[in-house]
Motif scaffolding. Structure first.
Motif, PDB file in Angstrom:
ATOM      1  N   ALA A  46       0.801  -1.141  -0.043  1.00 20.41           N
ATOM      2  CA  ALA A  46      -0.019  -0.055   0.084  1.00 20.41           C
ATOM      3  C   ALA A  46       0.803   1.137   0.073  1.00 20.41           C
ATOM      4  O   ALA A  46       1.972   1.202   0.207  1.00 20.41           O
ATOM      5  CB  ALA A  46      -0.942   0.143   1.374  1.00 20.41           C
ATOM      6  N   PRO A  47       0.362   2.375  -0.303  1.00 20.19           N
ATOM      7  CA  PRO A  47       1.014   3.583  -0.024  1.00 20.19           C
ATOM      8  C   PRO A  47       1.617   4.001   1.137  1.00 20.19           C
ATOM      9  O   PRO A  47       2.736   4.762   1.145  1.00 20.19           O
ATOM     10  CB  PRO A  47       0.045   4.764  -0.488  1.00 20.19           C
ATOM     11  CG  PRO A  47      -1.106   4.109  -1.321  1.00 20.19           C
ATOM     12  CD  PRO A  47      -1.116   2.618  -0.718  1.00 20.19           C
ATOM     13  N   SER A  48       1.114   3.275   2.220  1.00 20.13           N
ATOM     14  CA  SER A  48       1.848   3.500   3.509  1.00 20.13           C
ATOM     15  C   SER A  48       2.158   4.642   4.164  1.00 20.13           C
ATOM     16  O   SER A  48       3.094   5.127   4.577  1.00 20.13           O
ATOM     17  CB  SER A  48       3.009   2.565   3.643  1.00 20.13           C
ATOM     18  OG  SER A  48       2.909   1.279   2.979  1.00 20.13           O
ATOM     19  N   GLY A  49       1.173   5.631   3.635  1.00 21.99           N
ATOM     20  CA  GLY A  49       1.344   7.054   4.136  1.00 21.99           C
ATOM     21  C   GLY A  49       2.353   8.116   3.382  1.00 21.99           C
ATOM     22  O   GLY A  49       2.289   9.190   3.672  1.00 21.99           O
ATOM     23  N   GLN A  50       2.785   7.296   2.402  1.00 21.65           N
ATOM     24  CA  GLN A  50       3.831   8.199   1.556  1.00 21.65           C
ATOM     25  C   GLN A  50       2.877   9.049   0.508  1.00 21.65           C
ATOM     26  O   GLN A  50       2.079   8.684  -0.090  1.00 21.65           O
ATOM     27  CB  GLN A  50       4.733   7.362   0.687  1.00 21.65           C
ATOM     28  CG  GLN A  50       5.478   6.343   1.710  1.00 21.65           C
ATOM     29  CD  GLN A  50       6.812   6.923   2.429  1.00 21.65           C
ATOM     30  OE1 GLN A  50       7.005   8.345   2.105  1.00 21.65           O
ATOM     31  NE2 GLN A  50       7.452   6.260   3.225  1.00 21.65           N
ATOM     32  N   THR A  51       3.529  10.291   0.410  1.00 14.49           N
ATOM     33  CA  THR A  51       2.929  11.267  -0.470  1.00 14.49           C
ATOM     34  C   THR A  51       4.048  11.695  -1.597  1.00 14.49           C
ATOM     35  O   THR A  51       3.482  12.399  -2.335  1.00 14.49           O
ATOM     36  CB  THR A  51       2.593  12.584   0.145  1.00 14.49           C
ATOM     37  OG1 THR A  51       3.757  13.120   1.048  1.00 14.49           O
ATOM     38  CG2 THR A  51       1.267  12.353   1.313  1.00 14.49           C
ATOM     39  N   ALA A  52       5.132  11.155  -1.577  1.00 13.69           N
ATOM     40  CA  ALA A  52       5.885  11.169  -2.654  1.00 13.69           C
ATOM     41  C   ALA A  52       6.945   9.844  -2.658  1.00 13.69           C
ATOM     42  O   ALA A  52       6.874   9.078  -1.452  1.00 13.69           O
ATOM     43  CB  ALA A  52       7.010  12.660  -2.456  1.00 13.69           C
ATOM     44  N   ASN A  60       7.168  -9.491  -3.082  1.00  8.52           N
ATOM     45  CA  ASN A  60       6.516  -8.391  -2.609  1.00  8.52           C
ATOM     46  C   ASN A  60       6.351  -7.229  -3.609  1.00  8.52           C
ATOM     47  O   ASN A  60       7.159  -6.808  -4.477  1.00  8.52           O
ATOM     48  CB  ASN A  60       7.422  -7.456  -1.568  1.00  8.52           C
ATOM     49  CG  ASN A  60       7.399  -8.210   0.159  1.00  8.52           C
ATOM     50  OD1 ASN A  60       6.833  -9.264   0.220  1.00  8.52           O
ATOM     51  ND2 ASN A  60       8.014  -7.788   0.727  1.00  8.52           N
ATOM     52  N   HIS A  61       5.042  -7.070  -3.951  1.00  9.33           N
ATOM     53  CA  HIS A  61       4.623  -6.136  -4.961  1.00  9.33           C
ATOM     54  C   HIS A  61       4.384  -4.839  -4.573  1.00  9.33           C
ATOM     55  O   HIS A  61       3.236  -4.581  -3.813  1.00  9.33           O
ATOM     56  CB  HIS A  61       3.483  -6.783  -5.950  1.00  9.33           C
ATOM     57  CG  HIS A  61       3.192  -6.016  -7.012  1.00  9.33           C
ATOM     58  ND1 HIS A  61       2.160  -6.288  -7.849  1.00  9.33           N
ATOM     59  CD2 HIS A  61       3.692  -5.108  -7.712  1.00  9.33           C
ATOM     60  CE1 HIS A  61       1.901  -5.261  -8.974  1.00  9.33           C
ATOM     61  NE2 HIS A  61       3.161  -4.545  -8.665  1.00  9.33           N
ATOM     62  N   TYR A  62       5.252  -3.810  -4.774  1.00 11.48           N
ATOM     63  CA  TYR A  62       5.070  -2.208  -4.349  1.00 11.48           C
ATOM     64  C   TYR A  62       4.217  -1.681  -5.378  1.00 11.48           C
ATOM     65  O   TYR A  62       4.594  -0.773  -6.168  1.00 11.48           O
ATOM     66  CB  TYR A  62       6.383  -1.801  -3.743  1.00 11.48           C
ATOM     67  CG  TYR A  62       7.020  -2.490  -2.824  1.00 11.48           C
ATOM     68  CD1 TYR A  62       6.824  -2.192  -1.623  1.00 11.48           C
ATOM     69  CD2 TYR A  62       7.985  -3.399  -3.308  1.00 11.48           C
ATOM     70  CE1 TYR A  62       7.347  -2.927  -0.623  1.00 11.48           C
ATOM     71  CE2 TYR A  62       8.674  -4.300  -2.105  1.00 11.48           C
ATOM     72  CZ  TYR A  62       8.454  -3.853  -0.798  1.00 11.48           C
ATOM     73  OH  TYR A  62       8.857  -4.553   0.116  1.00 11.48           O
ATOM     74  N   LYS A  63       2.979  -2.110  -5.492  1.00 11.02           N
ATOM     75  CA  LYS A  63       1.949  -1.860  -6.541  1.00 11.02           C
ATOM     76  C   LYS A  63       1.235  -0.417  -6.076  1.00 11.02           C
ATOM     77  O   LYS A  63       1.420   0.668  -7.221  1.00 11.02           O
ATOM     78  CB  LYS A  63       0.984  -2.798  -6.822  1.00 11.02           C
ATOM     79  CG  LYS A  63      -0.307  -2.473  -7.745  1.00 11.02           C
ATOM     80  CD  LYS A  63      -1.181  -3.459  -7.723  1.00 11.02           C
ATOM     81  CE  LYS A  63      -2.345  -3.311  -8.923  1.00 11.02           C
ATOM     82  NZ  LYS A  63      -3.199  -4.275  -8.974  1.00 11.02           N
ATOM     83  N   TYR A  64       0.734  -0.336  -5.036  1.00  9.45           N
ATOM     84  CA  TYR A  64       0.095   0.875  -4.633  1.00  9.45           C
ATOM     85  C   TYR A  64       1.064   2.130  -4.099  1.00  9.45           C
ATOM     86  O   TYR A  64       0.976   2.202  -2.930  1.00  9.45           O
ATOM     87  CB  TYR A  64      -1.132   0.826  -3.992  1.00  9.45           C
ATOM     88  CG  TYR A  64      -2.171  -0.319  -4.487  1.00  9.45           C
ATOM     89  CD1 TYR A  64      -2.850   0.249  -5.553  1.00  9.45           C
ATOM     90  CD2 TYR A  64      -2.195  -1.638  -3.791  1.00  9.45           C
ATOM     91  CE1 TYR A  64      -3.537  -0.846  -6.210  1.00  9.45           C
ATOM     92  CE2 TYR A  64      -3.179  -2.309  -4.252  1.00  9.45           C
ATOM     93  CZ  TYR A  64      -3.694  -2.076  -5.630  1.00  9.45           C
ATOM     94  OH  TYR A  64      -4.595  -2.987  -5.954  1.00  9.45           O
ATOM     95  N   GLN A  65       1.858   2.961  -4.829  1.00 10.22           N
ATOM     96  CA  GLN A  65       2.691   3.764  -4.391  1.00 10.22           C
ATOM     97  C   GLN A  65       2.123   5.053  -4.198  1.00 10.22           C
ATOM     98  O   GLN A  65       0.964   5.213  -4.385  1.00 10.22           O
ATOM     99  CB  GLN A  65       4.062   3.826  -5.307  1.00 10.22           C
ATOM    100  CG  GLN A  65       4.555   2.401  -5.599  1.00 10.22           C
ATOM    101  CD  GLN A  65       6.048   2.569  -6.413  1.00 10.22           C
ATOM    102  OE1 GLN A  65       6.506   3.596  -6.456  1.00 10.22           O
ATOM    103  NE2 GLN A  65       6.264   1.116  -6.753  1.00 10.22           N
ATOM    104  N   ALA A  66       3.075   6.029  -3.842  1.00  9.42           N
ATOM    105  CA  ALA A  66       2.716   7.412  -3.496  1.00  9.42           C
ATOM    106  C   ALA A  66       1.945   7.980  -5.096  1.00  9.42           C
ATOM    107  O   ALA A  66       2.376   7.537  -6.033  1.00  9.42           O
ATOM    108  CB  ALA A  66       3.824   8.414  -3.283  1.00  9.42           C
ATOM    109  N   TRP A  67       0.802   8.658  -4.828  1.00  9.07           N
ATOM    110  CA  TRP A  67       0.107   8.919  -6.086  1.00  9.07           C
ATOM    111  C   TRP A  67       0.860   9.597  -7.060  1.00  9.07           C
ATOM    112  O   TRP A  67       0.615   9.309  -8.249  1.00  9.07           O
ATOM    113  CB  TRP A  67      -1.190   9.893  -5.660  1.00  9.07           C
ATOM    114  CG  TRP A  67      -1.929  10.176  -6.847  1.00  9.07           C
ATOM    115  CD1 TRP A  67      -1.917  11.393  -7.677  1.00  9.07           C
ATOM    116  CD2 TRP A  67      -3.034   9.357  -7.427  1.00  9.07           C
ATOM    117  NE1 TRP A  67      -2.809  11.206  -8.687  1.00  9.07           N
ATOM    118  CE2 TRP A  67      -3.397  10.289  -8.483  1.00  9.07           C
ATOM    119  CE3 TRP A  67      -3.372   8.071  -7.029  1.00  9.07           C
ATOM    120  CZ2 TRP A  67      -4.453   9.291  -9.043  1.00  9.07           C
ATOM    121  CZ3 TRP A  67      -4.178   7.425  -7.873  1.00  9.07           C
ATOM    122  CH2 TRP A  67      -4.817   8.131  -8.710  1.00  9.07           C
TER     123      TRP A  67
END
Length: 582
Positions: free
Chosen positions: A441-447, A504-511
């Motif tokens: 998930a984005p894990s709170g990241q915005t960039a 581990n698929h880092y699919k949903y990254q920062a927008w």
């Protein structure tokens, strides 16, 4: 009154003799070479050598059936009926493979196709010596950006924007590619020459096109094409010179599925030596051959197939503008046992070549393959699996935001190149190993996190949504059919799940990173995210829809389970931000 089919332009050129008649003359006498049976109609073989975790999905059946299966191969004596064409211009009309430009200066041979987003791809056999521009009809021009040299043909590929004035022409012509060595770029931009008439610009979105080829070690030729209208009776057509004249040869295709057609080896010209250039296309009796950009040379194929060492595990991926992620991905996988990396570059603009050169100088074995074609990921993976059988035993088919990982490594103080060996230590009947894929998930990241994806994204969806695979290359079925990062196998092999590793698929990254997915998907069989179809597909983001506007609360979405195991492990192994340039 009965209706008569209008004679095609090609039919009129050859005096009323149809292309079908010529193909019958050049081919196998007109008999149907195919039985019509599907190549594949049963699910992949299942099984597992290790206990499966409780939430592992069931092994998937293969979702596609092939278009035809071949009858027994014809004997070498009956395989070809090549005939000589005394008029080279007739050969060009029969096989519109290479359109020689008649402009001056500079003399050159180029092919061009209009890609989506008003970009034009140009193939050119001139060695690049500086800046280049594309000169379009009407006097407009635009800079030409080099993409690299295609492995089969040796041609250099460039992409340039279609200038707005040129967009108004109803019938576009292929542009001229002008290099700074032949005319000043500034002078050319002020007064560019016009393209020669008759060099039509192919349209990727609407035209059937043979776009690439590959000569394999065993002699077969892979022909990559989009828009094949019929596969029954499909013929492979070669045009070449035997030293005395232009020759045309035709033979039935061995198989044709998705965007890959396997053809028998072309005849070997006696007088012209090993550097003969072959032009290849596809055709069906009674129809015009497909327009083609594909050429290859025996000499280049033979030299590229020489490999001193066969790696145990390689990785093959395709991407565009992936430099931000590549260092972290390659360093990590090299440390756990991946020996070679094959990067299919889909037109990057972020100095990927410079980064790859740095990684090679640091000891990594990385090969970049220019793959400028849009939405043909499956064809690229087929190309990789077929051309690297002599280089690799197993191939990891993963993207640069996907990391192979095992929770059993959590206590290790340092990585080892033997970590993946237990995963591939399987029975000889196993040709493919499925790894459950967990979406982070984005894990709170915005960039984009400065420490990298595997240290910056630390929560995920609870259950795996997809799978990725390790495939044994000599087990891949000759048709090379593949989908969602796994292949159809030969009948003697089976696919299994493993619990010894996952992805581990880092699919949903920062927008700011994730929204790039809305531009274009690379798969031919997955809808672009802006297309309002298959909205419930697992290839999409749940509840996101087709709008590329950041939804409210994106940074907190999809975070069902805290998972920072790989974050802690890579920090211990490599330090914080190990993927950043030093």
């Amino acid at each position: 009154m009965p209706r008569h089919r209008r004679c095609s332009r090609l039919c009129r050129i050859v005096g009323g003799v149809s292309v079908g008649a010529l193909l019958l003359l050049a081919g196998s006498g007109g008999h149907n070479a195919y039985s019509g049976r599907p190549v594949f109609s049963l699910p992949l073989g299942l099984g597992a050598p290790f206990p499966l975790v409780a939430d592992s999905p069931a092994p998937p059946p293969f979702p596609f059936a092939a278009d035809f299966s071949p009858s027994p191969s014809p004997s070498p004596q009956s395989q070809y009926s090549p005939f000589r064409l005394s008029d080279d211009s007739l050969a060009r009309r029969l096989l519109p493979l290479r359109l020689r430009a008649g402009h001056s200066p500079p003399p050159q041979e180029a092919d061009a196709v209009l890609l989506p987003d008003q970009e034009v791809l140009v193939l050119d056999d001139t060695e690049p010596t500086g800046d280049a521009i594309c000169a379009f009809q009407g006097g407009a021009s635009s800079p030409a950006r080099p993409l690299g040299r295609l492995p089969a043909s040796g041609l250099h590929s460039y992409v340039c924007r279609l200038p707005e004035p040129a967009q108004s022409f109803q019938q576009l012509q292929a542009p001229l590619l002008l290099h700074s060595s032949t005319s000043s770029a500034a002078a050319a931009a002020l007064d560019p020459p016009s393209p020669s008439p008759g060099r039509a610009l192919l349209n990727w979105s609407s035209d059937p096109i043979v776009f690439d080829s590959a000569l394999l070690d065993g002699g077969d030729v892979l022909v990559f094409a989009k828009g094949i209208s019929r596969r029954q009776g499909l013929q492979c057509l070669y045009r070449y010179s035997d030293g005395a004249g232009t020759m045309l040869a035709s033979t039935p295709a061995i198989s044709s599925v998705q965007q890959v057609t396997r053809c028998p080896s072309p005849p070997t010209p006696v007088k012209s030596g090993g550097s003969t250039k072959f032009l290849v296309t596809l055709g069906v009796t009674g129809e015009d051959p497909m327009p083609s950009l594909a050429t290859f040379r025996r000499q280049q194929a033979e030299s590229s197939s020489l490999t001193p060492h066969k790696s145990s595990i390689c990785a093959c991926t395709m991407g565009r503008n992936i430099s931000k992620f590549l260092r972290e991905w390659a360093l990590y996988h090299s440390a756990i046992g991946v020996d070679q990396f094959f990067i299919y570059d889909n037109g990057s603009e972020d100095n990927l070549a410079g980064l790859v050169a740095q990684l090679i100088s640091s000891g990594l074995n990385i090969t970049t393959v220019p793959w400028p074609w849009t939405k043909v990921q499956e064809a690229g993976l087929s190309h990789c699996a077929a051309t690297q059988q002599a280089s690799c035993q197993w191939m990891a088919v993963i993207d640069v935001d996907e990391f192979i990982f095992s929770t059993s490594w959590a206590g290790l103080e340092k990585p080892s190149k033997s970590l993946l060996e237990p995963v591939i230590s399987v029975d000889d009947s196993v040709g493919q190993i499925y790894l459950a894929c967990y979406d982070f998930a984005p894990s709170g990241q915005t960039a984009h996190p400065p420490e990298g994806v595997c240290q910056g994204y630390t929560c995920r969806l609870k259950n795996p949504q997809r799978h990725k695979s390790l495939v044994r290359l000599d087990a891949v079925e000759p048709s090379l059919m593949n989908v969602v990062h796994h292949f159809k196998l030969k009948p003697a092999f089976k696919s299994i799940w493993t619990a010894l590793a996952r992805v581990n698929h880092y699919k949903y990254q920062a927008w700011s990173e994730f929204k790039v997915k809305f531009k274009r998907r690379v798969s031919a069989y997955v809808a672009d995210w802006k297309d309002p179809i298959n909205l419930d597909s697992k290839d999409r983001a749940p509840g996101l829809g087709v709008d590329d506007t950041e939804p409210k609360g994106w940074a907190q979405r999809y975070c069902e389970v805290k998972d920072n195991i790989l974050q802690l492990l890579t920090t211990r192994w490599f330090g914080v931000g190990f993927g950043n340039p030093h």
